[in-house]
Each structure stands twice: as C-alpha cells, then as structure tokens.
Design a protein around this motif. Structure first.
Motif, PDB file in Angstrom:
ATOM      1  N   ALA A  54      29.296  -7.548  -5.540  1.00 21.14           N
ATOM      2  CA  ALA A  54      29.644  -6.133  -5.024  1.00 21.14           C
ATOM      3  C   ALA A  54      31.073  -6.243  -4.102  1.00 21.14           C
ATOM      4  CB  ALA A  54      28.444  -4.994  -4.970  1.00 21.14           C
ATOM      5  N   VAL A  55      30.148  -7.654  -2.798  1.00 22.82           N
ATOM      6  CA  VAL A  55      31.076  -7.773  -1.697  1.00 22.82           C
ATOM      7  C   VAL A  55      32.237  -7.910  -1.773  1.00 22.82           C
ATOM      8  CG1 VAL A  55      31.580  -8.475   0.942  1.00 22.82           C
ATOM      9  CG2 VAL A  55      29.050  -7.708  -0.182  1.00 22.82           C
ATOM     10  N   GLU A  56      32.029  -8.859  -2.984  1.00 22.53           N
ATOM     11  CA  GLU A  56      33.509  -9.528  -3.461  1.00 22.53           C
ATOM     12  C   GLU A  56      35.071  -8.378  -3.723  1.00 22.53           C
ATOM     13  OE1 GLU A  56      33.745 -12.858  -6.135  1.00 22.53           O
ATOM     14  OE2 GLU A  56      32.099 -13.926  -4.565  1.00 22.53           O
ATOM     15  N   ALA A  86      34.236  -4.967  -2.912  1.00 22.27           N
ATOM     16  CA  ALA A  86      35.280  -4.008  -2.171  1.00 22.27           C
ATOM     17  C   ALA A  86      36.283  -4.879  -1.501  1.00 22.27           C
ATOM     18  CB  ALA A  86      33.774  -3.536  -1.401  1.00 22.27           C
ATOM     19  N   VAL A  87      35.752  -6.039  -0.686  1.00 21.35           N
ATOM     20  CA  VAL A  87      36.528  -6.871  -0.227  1.00 21.35           C
ATOM     21  C   VAL A  87      38.013  -6.749  -1.214  1.00 21.35           C
ATOM     22  CG1 VAL A  87      37.371  -9.065   0.680  1.00 21.35           C
ATOM     23  CG2 VAL A  87      34.858  -8.275   1.263  1.00 21.35           C
ATOM     24  N   GLY A  88      38.046  -6.907  -2.082  1.00 22.46           N
ATOM     25  CA  GLY A  88      39.232  -7.176  -2.639  1.00 22.46           C
ATOM     26  C   GLY A  88      40.060  -6.250  -3.096  1.00 22.46           C
ATOM     27  N   ALA A  89      39.586  -4.521  -2.897  1.00 20.55           N
ATOM     28  CA  ALA A  89      40.261  -3.443  -3.117  1.00 20.55           C
ATOM     29  C   ALA A  89      40.676  -2.912  -1.506  1.00 20.55           C
ATOM     30  CB  ALA A  89      38.418  -2.789  -3.414  1.00 20.55           C
ATOM     31  N   ALA A  90      39.680  -3.455   0.000  1.00 24.68           N
ATOM     32  CA  ALA A  90      40.302  -3.248  -0.023  1.00 24.68           C
ATOM     33  C   ALA A  90      41.458  -3.561   0.504  1.00 24.68           C
ATOM     34  CB  ALA A  90      39.263  -3.638   1.894  1.00 24.68           C
ATOM     35  N   LEU A  91      41.720  -5.019   0.519  1.00 33.52           N
ATOM     36  CA  LEU A  91      42.477  -5.583   0.582  1.00 33.52           C
ATOM     37  C   LEU A  91      43.599  -5.547   0.218  1.00 33.52           C
ATOM     38  CD1 LEU A  91      41.644  -9.928   0.710  1.00 33.52           C
ATOM     39  CD2 LEU A  91      42.319  -8.262   2.777  1.00 33.52           C
ATOM     40  N   LEU A  92      43.709  -5.067  -1.110  1.00 29.06           N
ATOM     41  CA  LEU A  92      44.540  -3.961  -2.180  1.00 29.06           C
ATOM     42  C   LEU A  92      45.086  -2.970  -1.786  1.00 29.06           C
ATOM     43  CD1 LEU A  92      46.468  -4.600  -5.032  1.00 29.06           C
ATOM     44  CD2 LEU A  92      43.767  -3.144  -5.769  1.00 29.06           C
TER      45      LEU A  92
END
Length: 122
Positions: free
Chosen positions: A10-12, A14-20
């Motif tokens: 879930a954290v990965e 979320a971080v991926g979505a934020a970076l995108l």
C-alpha cells in the motif's frame, strides 16, 4: 500476503501515485511555459550561447572587444533589424552574475546580509 506485506504494498502504491502526480504536474508546468507572454514577438528572435575561454580572452578589455565585434557582425547580416549581446537570455533568472546592493537607510550586519540582485549586462 501477510498484513506487513500488504502494508508495504500500500505504501509503495501510494508513493508511486504521488511521484506520478508530481511528474505530470511538472510536465504541465513545462508545457504552460510555452505560452508565456514575454511582451514581445519571439518568432523572429535568434539566441545563442557563447563561452569565452583561453588566453585570448583573459582581460575584460579582450572580452568586451570580442562582444563588440560579434554584435557589429550580427548587425550587418541581411534581414537583421536589431541585434545586441548580453550576459544571459532575457527572462531567465539563472546562472548570471549577482550583485549585492546596500540600501540607504537600512543597516546590515555584513555583506552576506545585503539584498542580492541578478545582473544581465547588455
């Protein structure tokens, strides 16, 4: 997956979505810069970048002579209406010379506290 594994996943995500999202916002900002109104027509403007290196340009007088000759040659080209040379492109606040200015009536502790301004010599 275990609860810990699901948490990491879930954290990965979320971080991926934020970076995108950040990447997309940066692309949009860069695209929007194409339509900035500079207050003058840029379609017929030519720019270039020249760095003077070597013993031929050691003194300020030698560098000024080069720039004066370059500007004169540009002015003599067919179709050129106006020409000038400067230390950096207009509207760019990067990599230029900085000048510290002391303001009358204000006290500053040292040179590092003085307001700094970017300078573009033309």
């Amino acid at each position: 997956l275990s609860a810990v594994g699901q948490g990491f996943l879930a954290v990965e995500v979320a971080v991926g979505a934020a970076l995108l999202l950040v990447a997309l916002l940066m692309v949009r900002s860069a695209w929007n810069l194409r339509s900035v109104d500079y207050g003058f027509t840029t379609a017929t403007v030519m720019t270039g970048d020249v760095t003077l290196r070597g013993p031929s340009y050691d003194t300020p007088e030698e560098r000024l002579a080069f720039w004066a000759e370059l500007q004169e040659e540009f002015s003599s080209l067919d179709g050129v209406i106006e020409s000038t040379v400067g230390t950096q492109l207009p509207m760019i606040r990067c990599c230029g010379s900085e000048l510290s200015v002391e303001t009358e009536g204000r006290d500053f502790q040292g040179v590092g506290d003085l307001p700094r301004h970017y300078v573009n010599a033309v």
